[in-house]
Design a protein around this motif. Structure first.
Motif, PDB file in Angstrom:
ATOM      1  N   THR A 214       0.833  -1.206   0.000  1.00  0.00           N
ATOM      2  CA  THR A 214       0.000   0.000   0.000  1.00  0.00           C
ATOM      3  C   THR A 214       0.866   1.253   0.000  1.00  0.00           C
ATOM      4  O   THR A 214       0.591   2.216  -0.729  1.00  0.00           O
ATOM      5  CB  THR A 214      -0.924   0.006   1.231  1.00  0.00           C
ATOM      6  OG1 THR A 214      -1.724  -1.170   1.223  1.00  0.00           O
ATOM      7  CG2 THR A 214      -1.821   1.227   1.233  1.00  0.00           C
TER       8      THR A 214
ATOM      9  N   ASN B   7      -9.659  12.570  -3.058  1.00  0.00           N
ATOM     10  CA  ASN B   7      -9.840  11.133  -3.302  1.00  0.00           C
ATOM     11  C   ASN B   7      -9.204  10.250  -2.235  1.00  0.00           C
ATOM     12  O   ASN B   7      -9.223   9.025  -2.350  1.00  0.00           O
ATOM     13  CB  ASN B   7      -9.293  10.755  -4.681  1.00  0.00           C
ATOM     14  CG  ASN B   7      -7.798  10.992  -4.814  1.00  0.00           C
ATOM     15  OD1 ASN B   7      -7.095  11.191  -3.833  1.00  0.00           O
ATOM     16  ND2 ASN B   7      -7.300  10.978  -6.043  1.00  0.00           N
TER      17      ASN B   7
ATOM     18  N   ARG C  34     -10.155   9.625   0.884  1.00  0.00           N
ATOM     19  CA  ARG C  34     -11.121   8.803   1.618  1.00  0.00           C
ATOM     20  C   ARG C  34     -11.531   7.578   0.807  1.00  0.00           C
ATOM     21  O   ARG C  34     -11.615   6.471   1.346  1.00  0.00           O
ATOM     22  CB  ARG C  34     -12.360   9.638   1.974  1.00  0.00           C
ATOM     23  CG  ARG C  34     -13.400   8.867   2.772  1.00  0.00           C
ATOM     24  CD  ARG C  34     -14.560   9.738   3.178  1.00  0.00           C
ATOM     25  NE  ARG C  34     -14.130  10.833   4.044  1.00  0.00           N
ATOM     26  CZ  ARG C  34     -14.968  11.765   4.522  1.00  0.00           C
ATOM     27  NH1 ARG C  34     -16.245  11.737   4.197  1.00  0.00           N
ATOM     28  NH2 ARG C  34     -14.504  12.718   5.316  1.00  0.00           N
ATOM     29  N   VAL C  35     -11.772   7.780  -0.484  1.00  0.00           N
ATOM     30  CA  VAL C  35     -12.148   6.650  -1.337  1.00  0.00           C
ATOM     31  C   VAL C  35     -10.999   5.663  -1.448  1.00  0.00           C
ATOM     32  O   VAL C  35     -11.188   4.445  -1.416  1.00  0.00           O
ATOM     33  CB  VAL C  35     -12.567   7.153  -2.740  1.00  0.00           C
ATOM     34  CG1 VAL C  35     -12.891   5.980  -3.660  1.00  0.00           C
ATOM     35  CG2 VAL C  35     -13.764   8.083  -2.631  1.00  0.00           C
ATOM     36  N   LEU C  36      -9.782   6.208  -1.573  1.00  0.00           N
ATOM     37  CA  LEU C  36      -8.595   5.363  -1.667  1.00  0.00           C
ATOM     38  C   LEU C  36      -8.397   4.560  -0.383  1.00  0.00           C
ATOM     39  O   LEU C  36      -8.075   3.362  -0.422  1.00  0.00           O
ATOM     40  CB  LEU C  36      -7.373   6.233  -1.952  1.00  0.00           C
ATOM     41  CG  LEU C  36      -6.047   5.531  -2.261  1.00  0.00           C
ATOM     42  CD1 LEU C  36      -6.199   4.583  -3.424  1.00  0.00           C
ATOM     43  CD2 LEU C  36      -4.964   6.558  -2.546  1.00  0.00           C
TER      44      LEU C  36
ATOM     45  N   SER D  68     -10.749   3.666   1.730  1.00  0.00           N
ATOM     46  CA  SER D  68     -11.794   2.643   1.771  1.00  0.00           C
ATOM     47  C   SER D  68     -11.431   1.434   0.919  1.00  0.00           C
ATOM     48  O   SER D  68     -11.595   0.284   1.336  1.00  0.00           O
ATOM     49  CB  SER D  68     -13.121   3.247   1.288  1.00  0.00           C
ATOM     50  OG  SER D  68     -14.125   2.259   1.219  1.00  0.00           O
ATOM     51  N   LYS D  69     -10.908   1.705  -0.262  1.00  0.00           N
ATOM     52  CA  LYS D  69     -10.524   0.610  -1.159  1.00  0.00           C
ATOM     53  C   LYS D  69      -9.393  -0.223  -0.557  1.00  0.00           C
ATOM     54  O   LYS D  69      -9.429  -1.464  -0.573  1.00  0.00           O
ATOM     55  CB  LYS D  69     -10.107   1.187  -2.509  1.00  0.00           C
ATOM     56  CG  LYS D  69      -9.554   0.171  -3.503  1.00  0.00           C
ATOM     57  CD  LYS D  69      -8.042   0.314  -3.650  1.00  0.00           C
ATOM     58  CE  LYS D  69      -7.475  -0.626  -4.671  1.00  0.00           C
ATOM     59  NZ  LYS D  69      -6.016  -0.492  -4.813  1.00  0.00           N
ATOM     60  N   GLU D  70      -8.368   0.438   0.002  1.00  0.00           N
ATOM     61  CA  GLU D  70      -7.234  -0.283   0.572  1.00  0.00           C
ATOM     62  C   GLU D  70      -7.632  -1.081   1.814  1.00  0.00           C
ATOM     63  O   GLU D  70      -7.116  -2.170   2.051  1.00  0.00           O
ATOM     64  CB  GLU D  70      -6.099   0.688   0.897  1.00  0.00           C
ATOM     65  CG  GLU D  70      -5.367   1.229  -0.322  1.00  0.00           C
ATOM     66  CD  GLU D  70      -4.750   0.136  -1.166  1.00  0.00           C
ATOM     67  OE1 GLU D  70      -4.131  -0.780  -0.596  1.00  0.00           O
ATOM     68  OE2 GLU D  70      -4.901   0.191  -2.396  1.00  0.00           O
TER      69      GLU D  70
ATOM     70  N   LYS E 181     -10.560  -2.423   2.262  1.00  0.00           N
ATOM     71  CA  LYS E 181     -11.280  -3.594   1.758  1.00  0.00           C
ATOM     72  C   LYS E 181     -10.298  -4.648   1.240  1.00  0.00           C
ATOM     73  O   LYS E 181     -10.477  -5.847   1.478  1.00  0.00           O
ATOM     74  CB  LYS E 181     -12.246  -3.180   0.650  1.00  0.00           C
ATOM     75  CG  LYS E 181     -13.430  -2.360   1.152  1.00  0.00           C
ATOM     76  CD  LYS E 181     -14.293  -1.874  -0.001  1.00  0.00           C
ATOM     77  CE  LYS E 181     -15.451  -1.015   0.513  1.00  0.00           C
ATOM     78  NZ  LYS E 181     -16.274  -0.458  -0.604  1.00  0.00           N
ATOM     79  N   VAL E 182      -9.261  -4.188   0.524  1.00  0.00           N
ATOM     80  CA  VAL E 182      -8.239  -5.126   0.049  1.00  0.00           C
ATOM     81  C   VAL E 182      -7.551  -5.784   1.234  1.00  0.00           C
ATOM     82  O   VAL E 182      -7.346  -7.004   1.264  1.00  0.00           O
ATOM     83  CB  VAL E 182      -7.206  -4.400  -0.845  1.00  0.00           C
ATOM     84  CG1 VAL E 182      -6.036  -5.328  -1.174  1.00  0.00           C
ATOM     85  CG2 VAL E 182      -7.861  -3.904  -2.114  1.00  0.00           C
TER      86      VAL E 182
END
Length: 446
Positions: free
Chosen positions: A331, A348, A350-352, A354-356, A358-359
């Protein structure tokens, strides 16, 4: 250089005196360009490097020095006799001296400056008004320029007289020297000679401010569809340009600096620098790493009684730390690249994140189950398998969180995340992993 570099290195070292047995090496070297010779010299131990340097023709030496990294270049600078420099400085340009200045004693910089003509002296003085981080320090002056009222005939005449590398437009300036527009060279030959150039100019041609940061400019130039972009000062006066070759060099230097900084090293370090010098440069980074390791050890010490009673926890601790460290570094690398390319912004993040997360959560579940089963099969204790599975999951998720926020916070604090991000991340994942693993072990296994 037709012969592969490793073979040539071996051949040069075996014939370091370049006597009759080294004639073949000398012939290969004679055909090599400056970049190839610079790489070869950097790849040789000091003794062989100096021996080869003495055999090179004087007219090649300056260009070779320019192409070399700082530390190996300084070795050759110190080995060059004072009386030789007047020969080497013949025809030196401002761009050459700007590249060499950090490696030359002040006396040699003054001698090189004195050897330049009036125009080059002016270029050198103007470039030094900008720090090395700003692109104004690295501009080139080989561009085509005409007044705003010029016509096609003047443009064609100028092209026939000179054509600098990576030139696909002619810059147009007003009477005050301010950049106005650019004219594509490809359009000129299809037009009548009396047509004003301004009629076929690109009115929204991108420009670069001299105070812009070099890496940002390098990306802008490389991603533009032009061979070079004009550089202007604070008054919009045209002072030079940055072409794709200079942009590539700036970009390569930046990423090499990032790579070396991640290990606490200088991109200019010599492969064969003296032991004491190399040890001193690396000792600081080792000291910082020791402090973070002691911090992690302090947290482990809180669970000394648990480790004495459940030895299996000590056996499995490296697994927890390693999984968190690897997940976090993945990451971290992604975010550092995004920051370097200006892709990661507050909009972006916060979205990033959230994605990390989840991964990290998905990988955490998968590997928690796998490692839990392995621990159970190894030690025959189902609770131990549960403990390490939960610790692995928590550490991988924490690593994803830290991998996003550590470089972002460091960047806001104006600290290079490539330099210190990995150390902080490792400390975070070690502490979280050990506390989760040993804490759960204390609650469930005792």
């Amino acid at each position: 250089m037709s012969e592969p570099l490793p073979d040539l290195i071996e051949e040069v070292i075996s014939h370091s005196e370049l006597s009759d047995s080294g004639i073949g090496v000398a012939a290969i070297i004679a055909q090599a360009d400056e970049d190839e010779m610079a790489l070869l010299l950097e790849s040789l131990p000091i003794e062989q490097r100096l021996s080869l340097w003495q055999t090179l023709p004087d007219h090649k030496k300056l260009d070779i020095l320019i192409a070399m990294r700082g530390d190996p270049r300084e070795v050759l600078v110190r080995a060059t006799e004072p009386e030789q420099w007047d020969k080497l400085f013949v025809g030196i340009e401002a761009e050459d001296l700007l590249e060499l200045a950090d490696s030359l004693p002040e006396e040699l910089v003054e001698r090189a400056y004195a050897a330049m003509d009036r125009v080059q002296k002016q270029y050198f003085t103007e470039a030094n008004q900008y720090p090395e981080e700003q692109v104004g320090h690295w501009i080139t002056h080989d561009y085509l320029v005409l007044p705003l009222n010029a016509r096609v005939r003047e443009g064609i005449r100028l092209i026939r007289r000179e054509m600098p590398r990576h030139t696909d437009v002619i810059f147009l300036i007003n009477r005050s020297g301010h950049f106005s527009e650019a004219v594509p060279i490809s359009k000129l030959y299809a037009l009548p000679e009396h047509v004003p150039l301004v009629d076929v100019a690109l009115h929204d041609f991108p420009v670069i401010n001299a105070t812009d940061e070099g890496q940002k400019v390098a990306k802008d130039v490389l991603f533009s569809s032009y061979g070079a972009l004009p550089v202007i000062d604070e008054n919009r006066k045209l002072i030079g340009r940055i072409d794709v070759t200079t942009a590539s060099e700036l970009s390569e230097e930046y990423y090499e600096r990032q790579l070396m900084a991640s290990a606490g090293m200088d991109e200019n370090e010599d492969l064969f620098s003296p032991v004491r010098r190399s040890a001193k440069a690396r000792a600081i980074w080792l000291g910082i790493n020791l402090l973070t390791a002691l911090l992690a050890s302090a947290f482990i010490g809180m669970f000394e009684a648990t480790l004495q009673q459940v030895v299996a926890l000590a056996v499995l601790m490296p697994v927890v730390a390693s999984m968190g460290g690897i997940a976090g570094s993945q990451t971290l690398t992604l975010i550092i690249r995004g920051l370097a390319l200006k892709q990661v912004t507050p909009a972006n993040t916060r979205v990033l994140l959230s994605k990390e997360l989840k991964v990290g959560g998905l990988n955490g579940i998968i590997w928690a189950v796998v490692i839990g089963i392995v621990a159970f099969a190894w030690f025959g204790d189902p609770l131990l398998g549960v403990v390490i599975a939960i610790a692995i999951f928590l550490n991988i998720v924490a690593a994803a969180f830290a991998g996003v926020f550590v470089p972002v916070i460091l960047a806001k604090l104006k600290i290079d995340p490539a330099l210190s991000g990995s150390v902080i991340l490792t400390t975070v994942t070690d502490i979280v992993g050990f506390v989760a693993f040993l804490g759960l072990g204390t609650m469930l296994l005792l």
